[in-house]
Design a protein around this motif. Structure first.
Motif, short mmCIF file in Angstrom:
data_model
loop_
_atom_site.label_atom_id
_atom_site.label_comp_id
_atom_site.label_asym_id
_atom_site.label_seq_id
_atom_site.Cartn_x
_atom_site.Cartn_y
_atom_site.Cartn_z
N GLY A 150 0.78 -1.23 0.00
CA GLY A 150 0.00 0.00 0.00
C GLY A 150 0.80 1.27 0.00
N GLU A 151 0.58 2.13 1.00
CA GLU A 151 1.15 3.46 1.02
C GLU A 151 2.67 3.45 1.09
N ILE A 152 3.23 2.50 1.82
CA ILE A 152 4.69 2.43 1.93
C ILE A 152 5.32 2.17 0.57
N LEU A 153 4.76 1.21 -0.15
CA LEU A 153 5.27 0.89 -1.48
C LEU A 153 5.10 2.07 -2.43
N GLY A 154 3.94 2.74 -2.33
CA GLY A 154 3.71 3.91 -3.18
C GLY A 154 4.69 5.02 -2.91
N LEU A 155 5.03 5.23 -1.63
CA LEU A 155 5.98 6.27 -1.25
C LEU A 155 7.38 5.95 -1.79
N VAL A 156 7.80 4.70 -1.62
CA VAL A 156 9.13 4.29 -2.10
C VAL A 156 9.20 4.41 -3.61
N LEU A 157 8.13 4.02 -4.31
CA LEU A 157 8.10 4.12 -5.76
C LEU A 157 8.17 5.58 -6.21
N THR A 158 7.50 6.47 -5.48
CA THR A 158 7.54 7.89 -5.81
C THR A 158 8.96 8.45 -5.67
N VAL A 159 9.62 8.11 -4.56
CA VAL A 159 11.00 8.58 -4.32
C VAL A 159 11.93 8.07 -5.41
N PHE A 160 11.83 6.77 -5.70
CA PHE A 160 12.69 6.18 -6.72
C PHE A 160 12.46 6.83 -8.08
N SER A 161 11.21 6.99 -8.47
CA SER A 161 10.89 7.54 -9.79
C SER A 161 11.40 8.96 -9.94
N GLU A 162 11.18 9.79 -8.94
CA GLU A 162 11.58 11.20 -9.04
C GLU A 162 13.09 11.36 -9.08
N PHE A 163 13.80 10.67 -8.21
CA PHE A 163 15.26 10.83 -8.19
C PHE A 163 15.93 10.14 -9.36
N ALA A 164 15.33 9.09 -9.89
CA ALA A 164 15.86 8.47 -11.11
C ALA A 164 15.76 9.45 -12.27
N ILE A 165 14.67 10.19 -12.35
CA ILE A 165 14.51 11.19 -13.40
C ILE A 165 15.47 12.36 -13.19
N ILE A 166 15.64 12.79 -11.94
CA ILE A 166 16.52 13.93 -11.65
C ILE A 166 17.97 13.62 -12.05
N THR A 167 18.47 12.43 -11.68
CA THR A 167 19.86 12.09 -12.01
C THR A 167 20.07 12.02 -13.51
N SER A 168 19.10 11.50 -14.23
CA SER A 168 19.22 11.46 -15.68
C SER A 168 19.09 12.86 -16.28
N PHE A 169 18.23 13.66 -15.71
CA PHE A 169 18.06 15.06 -16.13
C PHE A 169 19.38 15.81 -16.03
N ILE A 170 20.11 15.60 -14.96
CA ILE A 170 21.40 16.27 -14.77
C ILE A 170 22.36 15.92 -15.91
N GLY A 171 22.47 14.63 -16.24
CA GLY A 171 23.38 14.21 -17.28
C GLY A 171 23.03 14.77 -18.64
N PHE A 172 21.75 14.81 -18.98
CA PHE A 172 21.35 15.29 -20.30
C PHE A 172 21.42 16.81 -20.41
N VAL A 173 21.20 17.51 -19.32
CA VAL A 173 21.39 18.97 -19.34
C VAL A 173 22.86 19.28 -19.57
N TYR A 174 23.76 18.57 -18.86
CA TYR A 174 25.19 18.76 -19.07
C TYR A 174 25.58 18.49 -20.52
N GLY A 175 25.03 17.40 -21.09
CA GLY A 175 25.36 17.05 -22.45
C GLY A 175 24.94 18.12 -23.44
N LEU A 176 23.74 18.70 -23.25
CA LEU A 176 23.25 19.72 -24.17
C LEU A 176 23.98 21.04 -23.97
N VAL A 177 24.35 21.36 -22.73
CA VAL A 177 25.15 22.57 -22.48
C VAL A 177 26.49 22.46 -23.20
N ASP A 178 27.14 21.30 -23.12
CA ASP A 178 28.40 21.07 -23.84
C ASP A 178 28.20 21.23 -25.34
N PHE A 179 27.06 20.76 -25.85
CA PHE A 179 26.75 20.86 -27.27
C PHE A 179 26.75 22.31 -27.73
#
Length: 436
Positions: free
Chosen positions: A301-330
């Protein structure tokens, strides 16, 4: 003479050192293998892992596992190859930093640079649209639940807040701070991911491991390619590690190997939680079924939903950082080549505001953006262009008796295989588009 060259080649392990004046002292500021590994892992573990179960579900665990490993091997070789051509251009030009586009232009000329630039821009902007739309959606959903304003605030608040918050951190933060912050975010991703596996493993059904549909596995290749693509940050890693071959190779292998293990475990747990009846209903309806909903509706239930939310958001943030850096270099590469120096604010505005606007207009663009950035851009940027560059560099090295540093084995046979696989994937994708 050849023995002398070979001896010199073995001694070339680092091209340069990062030296900074601190008052009257000259300090060495080397990048760390840990930081570079985290950058690659964080860039890889992004929105792709969230979309992975939805596209591997029709084929089953065993077929999709084999394809994920095969794609990882290809992307590993292509990542090492990009590092190789970057190193050799830096060595030949006497530069301490160079982006992917500038490397292509110095090796293949303006025509090759334009082709690479078009594919590079398309992929990066499409993925940033996906990250901003999904990241903003999760951020807004979380905030509205906390303050009790669910279904009241408009979607543009989420995408705008996500972009300005994390884009602003990248714009204002220094490189060493961003490295440490990204490493911390990757640690959160890994910790929450382990929590998801622990909570989700209780729902795994052993019968699902027997299901196999090899004909359906081809439809997952595009998203798998996107999920395992980190190559935009390879030139950044080469610069951070001062051209040290051993450290670069270690960072790329470990940095991409960690997400591979995560993807395989994630894929097995999620697909193992889906019953054959649900899979059959999904196939009959023809709609895209997201197996992540299985986790959200489980007994945890709620515990699993909370963990999934944390994982999803920070997985996107870390990838966002890499792709912003790549486009800035471009865009920095473009400013160097055109000799029109552009300051940081206009570059970051050009990187962040277009995908933020598109993500605001169409918040449900997540899966579409991932699909369109699949085989075409990955095959061109990760396979064909790096292999052609390496081929030309090696031919030039033979003519000039120069020192060529190689990071992958197999010589030209490996390069031919990489080009052949990339062309085969593109042709198959084109055929499937017209067939549908």
């Amino acid at each position: 003479m050849n023995q002398v060259l070979k001896s010199e080649q073995k001694q070339v392990t680092r091209l340069f050192s990062h030296l900074e004046f601190d008052g009257n002292k000259l300090n060495h500021q080397p990048g760390s293998v840990l930081g570079s590994t985290a950058l690659i892992a964080g860039t890889t573990v992004g929105a792709g892992i969230l979309a992975l179960p939805a596209v591997t579900l029709p084929s089953g665990i065993l077929p999709s596992t084999i394809v994920i490993i095969a794609v990882w091997l290809y992307t590993l070789f292509s990542g090492l190859l990009i590092a190789e051509v970057t190193l050799n251009v830096m060595g030949a030009e006497g530069m301490t930093s160079i982006g992917f586009l500038a490397t292509v232009e110095k090796t293949l000329g303006k025509t090759g640079s334009r082709i690479a630039g078009g594919a590079y821009l398309f992929k990066h902007y499409a993925l940033l649209v996906a990250y901003i739309s999904k990241g903003g959606d999760i951020l807004l959903s979380t905030l509205t639940k906390i303050v009790g304003l669910e279904n009241i605030l408009p979607n543009w608040i989420g995408t705008t807040t996500f972009t300005l918050l994390f884009g602003g951190i990248l714009y204002l933060g220094k490189e060493r701070f961003i490295q440490k912050l990204n490493s911390a975010f990757v640690a959160i991703v890994i910790t929450s991911f382990l929590g998801l596996l622990l909570l989700g493993s209780g729902q795994v059904k052993s019968s699902q491991f027997l299901f196999q549909n090899w004909q359906a596995v081809g439809g997952a290749v595009s998203v798998i390619c996107v999920a395992l693509f980190y190559h935009n940050v390879v030139p950044v890693v080469v610069t951070q590690l001062e051209g040290d071959i051993s450290k670069i190779r270690k960072s790329i292998i470990i940095g991409s190997g960690i997400p591979l293990m995560m993807f395989l475990a994630w894929n097995a747990v999620i697909l193992g939680s889906v019953s054959p009846d649900i899979l059959q209903n999904n196939s009959q309806s023809g709609s895209v079924f997201d197996p992540l909903q299985i986790l959200l509706s489980g007994e945890a239930g709620e515990i699993l939903g909370l963990v999934l939310t944390v994982f999803s958001e920070f997985a996107i943030i870390t990838s966002f950082i890499g792709f912003v850096y790549g486009l800035v270099d471009f865009f920095q590469d473009i400013s160097r080549m055109t000799k029109n120096q552009i300051s940081r604010f206009p570059i970051f505005s050009l990187v962040l505001f277009p995908p933020m606007s598109l993500g605001t207009i169409n918040p449900s663009i997540f899966f579409t953006a991932l699909d369109y950035t699949g085989i075409f851009s990955v095959s061109i940027l990760g396979g064909i262009i790096p292999a052609i560059m390496s081929w030309q560099q090696r031919e030039k090295q033979k003519l000039t008796n120069g020192i060529y540093q190689s990071l992958i084995p197999g010589g030209k046979i490996t390069l031919i295989m990489m080009i052949t696989v990339a062309l085969a994937l593109i042709c198959k994708r084109i055929f499937s588009m017209y067939a549908n």
